[in-house]
Design a protein around this motif. Structure first.
Motif, PDB file in Angstrom:
ATOM      1  N   ARG A 176      39.687  18.574 104.115  1.00  0.00           N
ATOM      2  CA  ARG A 176      38.735  19.460 103.431  1.00  0.00           C
ATOM      3  C   ARG A 176      38.682  19.133 101.944  1.00  0.00           C
ATOM      4  N   ASN A 177      39.845  18.895 101.345  1.00  0.00           N
ATOM      5  CA  ASN A 177      39.872  18.504  99.930  1.00  0.00           C
ATOM      6  C   ASN A 177      39.139  17.186  99.724  1.00  0.00           C
ATOM      7  N   LYS A 178      39.307  16.271 100.682  1.00  0.00           N
ATOM      8  CA  LYS A 178      38.618  14.990 100.605  1.00  0.00           C
ATOM      9  C   LYS A 178      37.103  15.193 100.664  1.00  0.00           C
ATOM     10  N   ILE A 183      31.965  15.328  97.825  1.00  0.00           N
ATOM     11  CA  ILE A 183      30.764  16.047  97.391  1.00  0.00           C
ATOM     12  C   ILE A 183      30.677  16.042  95.870  1.00  0.00           C
ATOM     13  N   TYR A 184      31.811  16.243  95.207  1.00  0.00           N
ATOM     14  CA  TYR A 184      31.826  16.243  93.742  1.00  0.00           C
ATOM     15  C   TYR A 184      31.406  14.885  93.190  1.00  0.00           C
ATOM     16  N   ILE A 189      27.145  11.356  90.743  1.00  0.00           N
ATOM     17  CA  ILE A 189      26.184  10.256  90.810  1.00  0.00           C
ATOM     18  C   ILE A 189      24.768  10.799  90.632  1.00  0.00           C
ATOM     19  N   ARG A 190      24.467  11.931  91.271  1.00  0.00           N
ATOM     20  CA  ARG A 190      23.145  12.552  91.122  1.00  0.00           C
ATOM     21  C   ARG A 190      22.855  12.889  89.666  1.00  0.00           C
ATOM     22  N   ARG A 306      32.519  14.834 109.719  1.00  0.00           N
ATOM     23  CA  ARG A 306      32.504  15.887 108.695  1.00  0.00           C
ATOM     24  C   ARG A 306      32.193  15.310 107.323  1.00  0.00           C
ATOM     25  N   LEU A 307      32.777  14.154 107.014  1.00  0.00           N
ATOM     26  CA  LEU A 307      32.512  13.534 105.717  1.00  0.00           C
ATOM     27  C   LEU A 307      31.048  13.118 105.590  1.00  0.00           C
ATOM     28  N   LEU A 308      30.507  12.518 106.648  1.00  0.00           N
ATOM     29  CA  LEU A 308      29.102  12.106 106.598  1.00  0.00           C
ATOM     30  C   LEU A 308      28.202  13.324 106.472  1.00  0.00           C
ATOM     31  N   ASN A 309      28.549  14.397 107.155  1.00  0.00           N
ATOM     32  CA  ASN A 309      27.759  15.618 107.061  1.00  0.00           C
ATOM     33  C   ASN A 309      27.808  16.180 105.644  1.00  0.00           C
ATOM     34  N   ALA A 310      28.997  16.130 105.020  1.00  0.00           N
ATOM     35  CA  ALA A 310      29.137  16.629 103.646  1.00  0.00           C
ATOM     36  C   ALA A 310      28.305  15.794 102.676  1.00  0.00           C
ATOM     37  N   ILE A 311      28.356  14.479 102.843  1.00  0.00           N
ATOM     38  CA  ILE A 311      27.576  13.601 101.971  1.00  0.00           C
ATOM     39  C   ILE A 311      26.086  13.786 102.232  1.00  0.00           C
TER      40      ILE A 311
END
Length: 542
Positions: A176-178, A183-184, A189-190, A306-311
């Motif tokens: 979750r921290n990852k 996301i941060y 980058i945005r 989960r990581l791809l969904n977060a990104i």
């Protein structure tokens, strides 16, 4: 009597030591890998075992995986795969502790290479009634495993299951921290406001690193062709072979059509695993984000999803905003002053291009006698003159933060009050009309030296409620206005004399305290239905 109690007391003491040791490990080594390795070493010490294996069932695939191994005799390591695959699998399905000699379970091909006095004990790791987590195996040559050893092993198992659950919780928290850190970083980058393609490439590099994939890619949805188009990838080589691209395109479209993440870990050839997520924001299709070929043999897993969904949750907004910025630049880039454009881009939450009703002022400026001029002037010279004239008129419009609507031949059309609201839009339009007349005089003075016959301009301005926005078709759009005031401004321009700036009644009503103007009543303008009064503006006061 006391001698008969010693074995029991020794057992209870051993159990206590076992509980304290494992509890201490859980408190001091929360990281799962380190914790399980320490537990395996403690068990090897407690049971004087040359080999200790701790195997867990993968929570997602239920495959049995070796998580910790102690091989102190260095004679069992070569059989680790056999022991894990065959013996541990048996233990997982067992209901209690099992004790084996080597001939009970090992194949003949292995027996000849192992010590004759090999003894093994194993226990399934079960949480609650029947939640099987894995298996624990111990092997030694010193002596067989006793009933007391079996009881101690049961005690160890009662703590190991809790340690495993603690490890899962630690791992889930780290994941979750990852996700939050990812996301941060994507958000950072945005915030850099990079060029669109560079932004995509940086995000894909981050995506590829965090998910540990050979390649990341973005496909954007082309509304005109109604198809996905590859826009960025971290490994172009893979897409030089068309069959790979066709497979990615097919799976990406599958994700888009189903509106959910799609993944495959069993593809054949150079492309063996893929994970795609559709990018859809406010019911608008943006594209597909994906990764190809996760490093390692197992393909993409739940944490990768989960990581791809977060990104993806960040990328749909980032791409949408970037595309909207590009669209805004494309539609208005040549129509407004650069400073005005930056103000527009500073408000990504406002859709300046959507149609709306607004009270605006519209200006038309038209060359008088341009037909005769075109007949008497060489084409190359005429084009050069008209381009110079239009550029000078545009500069005047932009200097007052007006919006260049379009050129129709040598006629110039401009808007005031949109896309950025201007409370003084009518007065700005009048000032621009007078400034255009002055600038045109300078243009004609310069071009007379090149044998261009002097041609004056007439300017017409009207104010009223107009529908303003991006209009056109998929192939081409313009930011423009529709409404009576637009037609009135064009008609007034048509009757304006050389050098005149004529304004409508509505424009005059908004500027009467600032201008000197002479009314021209009784104008009969095409399409207006009734007579119109226009005002001939000679100057702006102050």
């Amino acid at each position: 009597m006391s001698e008969k109690q010693n074995p029991k007391a020794s057992l209870e003491e051993g159990k206590l030591r076992m509980l304290l040791s494992i509890d201490h490990i859980r408190d001091t080594l929360p990281e799962p890998s380190a914790m399980l390795t320490a537990i395996a070493n403690t068990l090897a010490d407690q049971f004087q075992a040359e080999l200790c294996l701790l195997c867990l069932l993968d929570r997602e695939t239920r495959d049995l995986e070796l998580k910790a191994m102690v091989d102190r005799g260095e004679q069992f390591g070569q059989f680790e795969a056999i022991i894990t695959r065959e013996l541990a699998a048996r233990v997982v399905e067992a209901d209690n502790v099992v004790v084996w000699t080597r001939s009970d379970v090992l194949p003949e091909s292995v027996l000849a290479q192992l010590p004759d006095n090999l003894h093994m004990v194993a226990i399934p790791i079960i949480l609650g009634q029947d939640h099987r987590l894995g298996a624990l195996l111990l092997a030694r040559t010193a002596r067989p495993f006793s009933d007391q050893d079996v009881e101690l092993l049961k005690t160890a198992e009662s703590q190991i299951d809790s340690a495993i659950i603690q490890g899962y919780a630690y791992y889930d928290l780290q994941q979750r921290n990852k996700e939050l850190e990812t996301i941060y970083r994507i958000d950072r980058i945005r915030d850099l406001n990079l060029p669109f393609e560079e932004m995509l490439n940086q995000v894909l590099q981050e995506l590829r690193a965090v998910i540990q994939a050979e390649m990341g890619f973005v496909m954007l949805y082309n509304r005109i062709g109604q198809q996905l188009e590859l826009r960025a990838a971290t490994d172009d080589d893979l897409f030089q072979v068309s069959p790979h691209y066709e497979t990615v395109d097919r799976i990406a479209n599958e994700a888009l059509q189903q509106g959910k993440m799609i993944g495959y870990n069993d593809l054949s050839g150079a492309l063996n695993s893929i994970l795609c997520i559709p990018l859809i924001l406010n019911d608008e299709i943006i594209g597909v984000l994906g990764v190809v070929n996760r490093y390692g043999p197992r393909g993409f897993r739940e944490e990768d999803r989960r990581l791809l969904n977060a990104i993806g949750s960040q990328m749909d907004t980032a791409i949408f905003e970037s595309l909207e910025r590009r669209r805004l630049r494309q539609v208005l880039g040549r129509s407004v002053d650069p400073q005005v454009m930056e103000r527009l881009l500073a408000h990504p939450d406002v859709d300046f291009l959507h149609g709306e009703r607004s009270v605006l002022s519209v200006l038309y400026a038209d060359l008088r006698g341009s037909t005769r001029l075109s007949e008497n002037t060489e084409p190359e010279l005429l084009v050069e003159f008209v381009n110079d004239y239009l550029s000078k008129m545009t500069a005047v419009i932009l200097s007052y933060e007006g919006t260049l609507d379009k050129f129709v031949g040598d006629e110039v059309m401009a808007l005031f009050g949109a896309p950025v609201p201007q409370s003084d839009h009518a007065l700005r339009a009048v000032r621009v009309g007078l400034a255009m007349q002055a600038a045109h005089q300078d243009v004609m003075t310069a071009w007379q030296r090149r044998a261009i016959e002097p041609v004056p301009i007439g300017v017409g301005i009207a104010t009223g409620e107009l529908i303003v926005g991006e209009m056109g078709c998929a192939q081409r759009t313009d930011y423009t206005v529709i409404g009576r005031a637009a037609n009135l401004g064009s008609r007034i321009c048509g009757v304006a004399g050389p050098g005149q700036v004529l304004i409508s009644q509505e424009t005059y009503d908004l500027t009467r305290d600032h201008v000197e103007a002479t009314p021209i009543p009784g104008l009969q303008l095409k399409g207006m239905g009734q007579e119109v009064t226009a005002y001939y503006v000679t100057r702006v006061r102050g």
